[in-house]
Design an enzyme around this catalytic site. Structure first.
Site, mmCIF file in Angstrom:
data_model
loop_
_atom_site.group_PDB
_atom_site.id
_atom_site.type_symbol
_atom_site.label_atom_id
_atom_site.label_comp_id
_atom_site.label_asym_id
_atom_site.label_seq_id
_atom_site.Cartn_x
_atom_site.Cartn_y
_atom_site.Cartn_z
ATOM 1 N N GLY A 43 -9.940 -82.020 -67.415
ATOM 2 C CA GLY A 43 -8.848 -81.159 -67.878
ATOM 3 C C GLY A 43 -9.230 -80.062 -68.853
ATOM 4 N N GLU A 98 -10.469 -81.284 -76.021
ATOM 5 C CA GLU A 98 -9.549 -81.935 -75.076
ATOM 6 C C GLU A 98 -8.490 -80.950 -74.597
ATOM 7 O OE1 GLU A 98 -8.810 -83.960 -73.074
ATOM 8 O OE2 GLU A 98 -8.900 -86.037 -73.676
ATOM 9 N N ASP A 99 -7.915 -81.226 -73.449
ATOM 10 C CA ASP A 99 -6.783 -80.403 -73.026
ATOM 11 C C ASP A 99 -5.484 -80.927 -73.611
ATOM 12 O OD1 ASP A 99 -7.084 -82.633 -71.425
ATOM 13 O OD2 ASP A 99 -6.251 -81.714 -69.641
ATOM 14 N N ASP A 102 -2.048 -87.344 -75.506
ATOM 15 C CA ASP A 102 -0.737 -87.864 -75.108
ATOM 16 C C ASP A 102 -0.552 -89.223 -75.800
ATOM 17 O OD1 ASP A 102 1.377 -88.936 -73.550
ATOM 18 O OD2 ASP A 102 0.808 -87.807 -71.803
ATOM 19 N N LYS A 130 0.947 -83.822 -77.542
ATOM 20 C CA LYS A 130 2.260 -84.387 -77.204
ATOM 21 C C LYS A 130 2.485 -85.591 -78.120
ATOM 22 C CE LYS A 130 3.430 -84.525 -72.550
ATOM 23 N NZ LYS A 130 3.492 -85.220 -71.238
ATOM 24 N N PHE A 151 6.228 -83.190 -68.324
ATOM 25 C CA PHE A 151 4.972 -83.253 -67.579
ATOM 26 C C PHE A 151 4.447 -81.851 -67.321
ATOM 27 C CE2 PHE A 151 1.943 -83.748 -64.204
ATOM 28 C CZ PHE A 151 1.203 -84.810 -64.689
ATOM 29 N N ASP A 158 -3.757 -81.168 -64.337
ATOM 30 C CA ASP A 158 -3.425 -81.360 -62.924
ATOM 31 C C ASP A 158 -2.271 -82.312 -62.703
ATOM 32 O OD1 ASP A 158 -4.875 -83.778 -63.697
ATOM 33 O OD2 ASP A 158 -4.971 -84.213 -61.553
ATOM 34 N N ARG A 164 -4.708 -77.123 -61.476
ATOM 35 C CA ARG A 164 -5.632 -76.895 -62.606
ATOM 36 C C ARG A 164 -5.966 -75.419 -62.767
ATOM 37 N NH1 ARG A 164 -7.824 -81.959 -64.345
ATOM 38 N NH2 ARG A 164 -8.178 -83.428 -62.649
#
Ligand code: PRP
Length: 178
Positions: A43, A98-99, A102, A130, A151, A158, A164
């Site tokens: 990601g 990191e992307d 969560d 998040k 989401f 993705d 992506r």
């Protein structure tokens, strides 16, 4: 592809602007420290590519591949290391790229593993945070955007390996995953 997007949360320009700010802060904080960026695949590849262009100090880039989602919208809770680092990190200042953070399970597993290798420091830089979904308290040191519990896809993120390559971050229409 775009017709599966319900709303755009952050445009290409929004992302570029924020990355410049985050990059500047990293330039200041890591001056003279020769940081080692650890990009978490897959990601974070796009974030790393754009962020690294804003970094004006000496740095190195390495990759780890981790999987936790297993193709669903929810983390499976099982964090798998698909590709480990191929360089030692002892006595290095490690910055994880990191992307999205969560539940925090991935970052918890990765930071715990990397700490056993005696880095000088270890910090987390994530494009998206998040926070309300955390299952484990994870301190994010640098972030692009805090996001609500929706989401999101695009800019590296993705759903079942699609989206992506979108240049923005959007919310996926519910009908795609329901
Ligand atoms: C995603 C994302 C983070 C992680 C965050 O990875 O890239 O690494 O989940 O979730 P968490 O905080 O709940 O652990 P994913 O497993 O989907 O793999 P990918 O990066 O290859 O898409």
């Amino acid at each position: 592809m775009k017709r599966d997007v319900k709303e755009i949360l952050f445009s290409k320009e929004d992302i570029e602007q924020r990355i410049k700010i985050v990059g500047n802060q990293i330039n200041i904080d890591y001056k003279g420290k020769f940081p080692l960026f650890v990009c978490i695949l897959r990601g974070a590849f796009m974030f790393l590519a754009d962020l690294s262009k804003e970094i004006k100090i000496d740095m190195s880039i390495h990759f780890m591949a981790i999987s936790s989602y297993g193709g669903n919208t929810e983390s499976t809770g099982q964090v798998k290391i698909l590709k480990d680092l191929d360089t030692p990190i002892n006595d290095r200042h490690v910055l994880i790229i990191e992307d999205i953070v969560d539940s925090g399970l991935t970052m918890d597993a990765v930071t715990r593993l990397l700490k056993t290798r005696n880095p000088k420091s270890i910090k987390i830089c994530t494009l998206l945070d998040k926070e309300e979904r955390r299952k484990i308290p994870i301190k994010v040191d640098y972030y692009g955007f805090k996001i609500p519990n929706k989401f999101v896809i695009g800019y590296g993120l993705d759903y079942k390996e699609k989206y992506r390559n979108l240049p923005f971050i959007g919310v996926l229409k519910e009908k795609i995953y329901n």
